[in-house]
Design an enzyme around this catalytic site. Structure first.
Site: not given
Length: 318
Positions: A256, A150-151, A162, A43
């Site tokens: 994770n 993300s905070y 979250d 590609h």
DNA sequence: GGGCAATACTG
DNA sequence: CAGTAT
DNA sequence: GCCC
């Protein structure tokens, strides 16, 4: 379409290419890079020589691809449902609103489609975290409420919130749900002050006096004085599962996965409820989990046990 | 050719 | 159970 | 899709 595994491969190749210190002028230059195999190299070659990717042109002009990916952005609508909706003749989000097969959560996701995509400035998340802590301690003194995601990783804006919750009853690292009734009360109180607005998922699994089950709430909230909806997740863990919960909900996904794969390779099973010793499942391919939880009071204990160098939250943006 | 994280809720 | 979410 |  709807091929997770394959699109994930493209996704993994993106940062690899972005980090290259030079401009790619030939497929040979990406020959031995990780995450880029023959197909992607071809590609790249096509793009370099012709300036475009023929395969992609079909996609961009294709009505079906356009509609199905749009539908898939609605909370609660995945590839399968998006395709079904398309096959029913739907082409726009307005079309979807007329469809009565949508679940309550999907309908809500649709209604606040534009709201939910708005990112939240860090300082606002910070204020809302504080608000949650105030309300929480009013119901249960000593409760710990932290905004992960993300905070916590230090981002300047967040897509959602979250919230990870636990309670230390003073006996240190209790394995019990001290107050199994916390989440329902908390949610109710937050609705009373008009902070929580719509529910998406609300499940109570904790069993009083045990450490089993995790209480979860997914919904929409608003910054005080505003109507713009934001996605918010609340998760309540017993103290001995808090570290793994916080770790999982701080992420990012890449970390994770990396930790869980590492755990498995070392004879453990890792998820948001803890680090377990894998059991030798008889014939099955997948190892079961033992009841024995490896003691992890802090996030660092998880890293240490797995032999992975500890990362501060802001270093977890992999 | 098989695995790719692992687990919980909705309908 | 399939589908979707984290 | 990539990697073993």
């Amino acid at each position: 379409m709807g091929d997770d595994r394959r699109s994930f491969s493209y996704y993994k190749a993106i940062p690899v290419i972005e980090k290259l210190p030079f401009k790619i002028e030939s497929g040979d230059q990406v020959k031995n890079l990780p995450a880029i195999g023959k197909s992607l190299r071809d590609h790249i070659n096509e793009i370099v020589t012709t300036g475009k990717l023929s395969k992609l042109e079909h996609f961009e002009n294709d009505e079906k691809v356009r509609a199905v990916s749009l539908f898939g952005e609605v909370w609660g609508v995945g590839p399968a449902t998006a395709l079904k909706l398309y096959d029913k003749g739907h082409r726009t989000l307005d079309d979807l609103q007329k469809d009565d097969s949508l679940t309550y959560a999907q309908r809500t996701g649709l209604k606040f489609f534009d709201d939910i995509r708005q990112r939240i400035p860090r300082h606002e998340v910070s204020e809302m975290e504080k608000l949650l802590q105030e309300v929480g301690k009013d119901i249960l003194p000593g409760v710990t409420i932290v905004c992960g995601g993300s905070y916590r990783r230090g981002k300047s804006s967040c897509g959602d919130m979250d919230i990870v919750i636990t309670h230390d009853d003073g006996k240190r690292y209790t394995s019990k749900h001290v107050k199994p009734g916390f989440l329902p009360k908390f949610v109710q109180r937050l609705k009373d002050i008009n902070f929580l607005r719509e529910d998406l998922i609300f499940s109570i699994n904790s069993i009083e006096g045990t450490d089993s089950g995790v209480d979860t709430y997914f919904g929409l909230c608003t910054y005080p004085g505003r109507e713009l909806r934001h996605r918010i997740d609340l998760k309540v863990y017993p103290r001995n599962r808090y570290a793994s919960g916080l770790l999982a909900w701080t992420g990012n996904d890449v970390l994770n996965r990396r930790l869980r794969i590492l755990a498995e390779s070392k004879g453990y099973v890792l998820d948001d409820t803890g680090l377990y010793l894998a059991t030798q499942s008889s014939g099955g391919k997948r190892a079961g989990r033992s009841e024995a939880i490896v003691n992890c009071h802090e996030e660092k204990d998880v890293f240490d046990t797995l032999g992975f160098p500890y990362l501060e939250p802001h270093e977890r943006n992999l």
